[in-house]
Scaffold this motif. Structure first.
Motif, PDB file in Angstrom:
ATOM      1  N   LEU A 148      24.240 -26.775   3.104  1.00  0.00           N
ATOM      2  CA  LEU A 148      22.790 -26.939   3.030  1.00  0.00           C
ATOM      3  C   LEU A 148      22.251 -25.989   1.981  1.00  0.00           C
ATOM      4  O   LEU A 148      22.370 -24.766   2.111  1.00  0.00           O
ATOM      5  CB  LEU A 148      22.159 -26.633   4.397  1.00  0.00           C
ATOM      6  CG  LEU A 148      20.633 -26.606   4.478  1.00  0.00           C
ATOM      7  CD1 LEU A 148      20.034 -27.974   4.141  1.00  0.00           C
ATOM      8  CD2 LEU A 148      20.182 -26.161   5.875  1.00  0.00           C
ATOM      9  N   THR A 149      21.670 -26.520   0.917  1.00  0.00           N
ATOM     10  CA  THR A 149      21.124 -25.655  -0.128  1.00  0.00           C
ATOM     11  C   THR A 149      19.678 -25.293   0.195  1.00  0.00           C
ATOM     12  O   THR A 149      18.969 -26.039   0.876  1.00  0.00           O
ATOM     13  CB  THR A 149      21.196 -26.329  -1.509  1.00  0.00           C
ATOM     14  OG1 THR A 149      20.277 -27.431  -1.569  1.00  0.00           O
ATOM     15  CG2 THR A 149      22.607 -26.814  -1.799  1.00  0.00           C
ATOM     16  N   GLY A 150      19.250 -24.130  -0.300  1.00  0.00           N
ATOM     17  CA  GLY A 150      17.903 -23.658   0.019  1.00  0.00           C
ATOM     18  C   GLY A 150      17.731 -23.451   1.506  1.00  0.00           C
ATOM     19  O   GLY A 150      16.690 -23.775   2.087  1.00  0.00           O
ATOM     20  N   ALA A 151      18.750 -22.864   2.150  1.00  0.00           N
ATOM     21  CA  ALA A 151      18.839 -22.869   3.612  1.00  0.00           C
ATOM     22  C   ALA A 151      18.157 -21.691   4.282  1.00  0.00           C
ATOM     23  O   ALA A 151      18.097 -21.650   5.510  1.00  0.00           O
ATOM     24  CB  ALA A 151      20.316 -22.896   4.028  1.00  0.00           C
TER      25      ALA A 151
ATOM     26  N   GLY B 174      23.656 -22.335   1.186  1.00  0.00           N
ATOM     27  CA  GLY B 174      23.596 -22.091  -0.248  1.00  0.00           C
ATOM     28  C   GLY B 174      22.260 -21.452  -0.601  1.00  0.00           C
ATOM     29  O   GLY B 174      21.215 -22.101  -0.475  1.00  0.00           O
ATOM     30  N   VAL B 175      22.266 -20.188  -1.015  1.00  0.00           N
ATOM     31  CA  VAL B 175      21.024 -19.452  -1.249  1.00  0.00           C
ATOM     32  C   VAL B 175      21.116 -18.658  -2.554  1.00  0.00           C
ATOM     33  O   VAL B 175      22.201 -18.272  -2.983  1.00  0.00           O
ATOM     34  CB  VAL B 175      20.713 -18.476  -0.090  1.00  0.00           C
ATOM     35  CG1 VAL B 175      20.564 -19.237   1.220  1.00  0.00           C
ATOM     36  CG2 VAL B 175      21.802 -17.429   0.052  1.00  0.00           C
TER      37      VAL B 175
ATOM     38  N   LYS C 174      18.658 -12.047   1.251  1.00  0.00           N
ATOM     39  CA  LYS C 174      17.756 -12.882   2.045  1.00  0.00           C
ATOM     40  C   LYS C 174      18.538 -13.908   2.863  1.00  0.00           C
ATOM     41  O   LYS C 174      18.172 -14.242   3.990  1.00  0.00           O
ATOM     42  CB  LYS C 174      16.746 -13.576   1.130  1.00  0.00           C
ATOM     43  CG  LYS C 174      15.767 -12.615   0.471  1.00  0.00           C
ATOM     44  CD  LYS C 174      14.802 -13.350  -0.451  1.00  0.00           C
ATOM     45  CE  LYS C 174      13.816 -12.376  -1.099  1.00  0.00           C
ATOM     46  NZ  LYS C 174      12.886 -13.063  -2.026  1.00  0.00           N
ATOM     47  N   GLY C 175      19.623 -14.399   2.287  1.00  0.00           N
ATOM     48  CA  GLY C 175      20.457 -15.356   3.011  1.00  0.00           C
ATOM     49  C   GLY C 175      21.092 -14.742   4.235  1.00  0.00           C
ATOM     50  O   GLY C 175      21.120 -15.358   5.312  1.00  0.00           O
ATOM     51  N   GLU C 176      21.590 -13.524   4.105  1.00  0.00           N
ATOM     52  CA  GLU C 176      22.219 -12.860   5.248  1.00  0.00           C
ATOM     53  C   GLU C 176      21.200 -12.542   6.333  1.00  0.00           C
ATOM     54  O   GLU C 176      21.514 -12.602   7.525  1.00  0.00           O
ATOM     55  CB  GLU C 176      22.926 -11.588   4.793  1.00  0.00           C
ATOM     56  CG  GLU C 176      24.219 -11.824   4.022  1.00  0.00           C
ATOM     57  CD  GLU C 176      25.317 -12.480   4.852  1.00  0.00           C
ATOM     58  OE1 GLU C 176      25.179 -12.546   6.102  1.00  0.00           O
ATOM     59  OE2 GLU C 176      26.310 -12.933   4.257  1.00  0.00           O
ATOM     60  N   ALA C 177      19.965 -12.208   5.940  1.00  0.00           N
ATOM     61  CA  ALA C 177      18.917 -11.959   6.939  1.00  0.00           C
ATOM     62  C   ALA C 177      18.621 -13.225   7.729  1.00  0.00           C
ATOM     63  O   ALA C 177      18.475 -13.180   8.966  1.00  0.00           O
ATOM     64  CB  ALA C 177      17.654 -11.451   6.252  1.00  0.00           C
TER      65      ALA C 177
ATOM     66  N   TRP D 175      26.647 -18.422   1.009  1.00  0.00           N
ATOM     67  CA  TRP D 175      27.250 -18.531  -0.311  1.00  0.00           C
ATOM     68  C   TRP D 175      26.139 -18.499  -1.358  1.00  0.00           C
ATOM     69  O   TRP D 175      25.124 -19.195  -1.223  1.00  0.00           O
ATOM     70  CB  TRP D 175      28.019 -19.849  -0.465  1.00  0.00           C
ATOM     71  CG  TRP D 175      29.270 -19.961   0.346  1.00  0.00           C
ATOM     72  CD1 TRP D 175      29.690 -19.161   1.378  1.00  0.00           C
ATOM     73  CD2 TRP D 175      30.277 -20.966   0.204  1.00  0.00           C
ATOM     74  NE1 TRP D 175      30.881 -19.599   1.881  1.00  0.00           N
ATOM     75  CE2 TRP D 175      31.270 -20.706   1.180  1.00  0.00           C
ATOM     76  CE3 TRP D 175      30.438 -22.058  -0.642  1.00  0.00           C
ATOM     77  CZ2 TRP D 175      32.405 -21.503   1.332  1.00  0.00           C
ATOM     78  CZ3 TRP D 175      31.558 -22.867  -0.504  1.00  0.00           C
ATOM     79  CH2 TRP D 175      32.537 -22.577   0.465  1.00  0.00           C
ATOM     80  N   VAL D 176      26.323 -17.692  -2.386  1.00  0.00           N
ATOM     81  CA  VAL D 176      25.309 -17.584  -3.432  1.00  0.00           C
ATOM     82  C   VAL D 176      25.286 -18.854  -4.276  1.00  0.00           C
ATOM     83  O   VAL D 176      26.334 -19.356  -4.712  1.00  0.00           O
ATOM     84  CB  VAL D 176      25.561 -16.352  -4.313  1.00  0.00           C
ATOM     85  CG1 VAL D 176      24.618 -16.352  -5.522  1.00  0.00           C
ATOM     86  CG2 VAL D 176      25.374 -15.070  -3.509  1.00  0.00           C
TER      87      VAL D 176
END
Length: 343
Positions: free
Chosen positions: A44-47, A70-71, A76-79, A96-97
């Motif tokens: 999922l991108t922009g998740a 996918g971020v 911010k993704g890990e948060a 995943w970056v």
């Protein structure tokens, strides 16, 4: 049921007819109670924000076993992932970056999926943006909104097709859903007569801060019409989903300050909740079947593409856009035509 390409084009104006139908006259639907994503792996991108984050919640609620977020920002993704892990401790949630403004990042992400995932069932292309100022990205030479919403989204979709085909269970097609916007129907699209077509989006004289987002999504619809002619629904079901006008997202964060009060009131009075919007994603990947291949899904139903796409001029523009896009990908070392032939 007829596909979107087989349906007659709508003759109703988008505003106000279709907008009122979408936002006020459509009964919201929820996935059936027996919807079960157990064992499935989803990209999922922009998740980490907005509709993507709400979709992540819903995917995990329906028991998706592995979620690849996918971020652009790993912090911010890990948060966001930490919050999801607290609620769904049994799921495997990874960050995943993925920077959609960079071809290198898109290719690295797709390569990682091919190398590291032993299974991939679903990919949802949700990441998107709406710029209010003209900006050409130095790394690609393209206007930012078109780069993110069109070039990179189509490139990632193509690169993930063989992964979805090869790493979904035998006899079960992979699922690729691309998030679109039916605002594209109202796009002015003044570039359509330009030859070549795509470079005109990098020309400031054509830039319209109101039209750039619908136009970028329209390009995606034009390209997807052609793309699905090269993909079998037995291998990967590819569809477009339109979630409706949604409140609470960050999509309009860059609008001018004087516009923000209007947007706030407009959303408060007419927009769907993110929960409702994200449910259209679940419908597209888990409820709809092969009948949705090559289709636009709006209001939880198969609907026509934009009327322009059914005209001789529209078909000529689609052919031209297809050729130019594949040439662009060839320039960055991606043989998209070869990928499609092999997948």
């Amino acid at each position: 049921m007829p596909s979107s390409k087989e349906l007659p084009p709508s003759t109703a104006p988008w505003f106000p007819n279709q907008f009122i139908t979408n936002q006020f006259r459509t009964k919201h639907q929820v996935p059936p109670k027996d919807t079960d994503l157990s064992g499935k792996c989803v990209i999922l991108t922009g998740a980490n924000v907005g509709l993507g984050f709400e979709c992540a919640h819903q995917l995990l609620f329906y028991k998706a076993s592995r979620l690849i977020m996918g971020v652009r920002s790993s912090t911010k993704g890990e948060a966001a992932a930490a919050e999801l892990r607290r609620q769904y401790p049994k799921a495997n949630i990874e960050v995943w970056v993925l920077d959609m403004s960079s071809y290198d990042s898109v290719r690295a992400f797709a390569a990682r999926a091919g190398n590291e995932l032993h299974r991939l069932d679903i990919a949802i292309m949700n990441a998107g943006m709406a710029a209010s100022k003209f900006q050409v990205l130095p790394g690609t030479g393209h206007e930012e909104t078109v780069q993110v919403n069109y070039y990179s989204t189509m490139l990632l979709s193509i690169l993930l097709l063989p992964v979805l085909k090869q790493k979904s269970p035998v006899g079960v097609p992979g699922r690729l859903t691309i998030v679109t916007s039916m605002l594209s129907i109202a796009s002015k699209f003044p570039q359509k007569k330009e030859t070549p077509l795509l470079p005109s989006f990098d020309d400031k004289k054509f830039f319209d801060p109101v039209d750039i987002y619908p136009a970028s999504k329209f390009l995606g619809q034009l390209f997807t019409w052609k793309l699905t002619d090269f993909v079998s629904a037995d291998d990967v079901v590819v569809n477009l989903v339109e979630p409706g006008f949604i409140k609470g997202t960050a999509l309009h964060r860059d609008v001018p300050a004087f516009v923000k009060p209007f947007m706030y009131l407009f959303k408060a009075s007419s927009a769907r909740t993110m929960k409702v919007g994200a449910s259209t994603y679940i419908d597209a990947v888990a409820v709809k079947g092969k009948e949705s291949h090559g289709c636009c899904l709006m209001n939880w139903d198969i609907t026509p593409y934009a009327p322009f796409q059914y005209t001789p001029e529209g078909k000529e523009v689609m052919d031209r856009l297809w050729r130019e896009t594949l040439e662009e990908f060839n320039l960055i070392g991606v043989d998209a035509n070869g990928i499609l032939k092999s997948s």
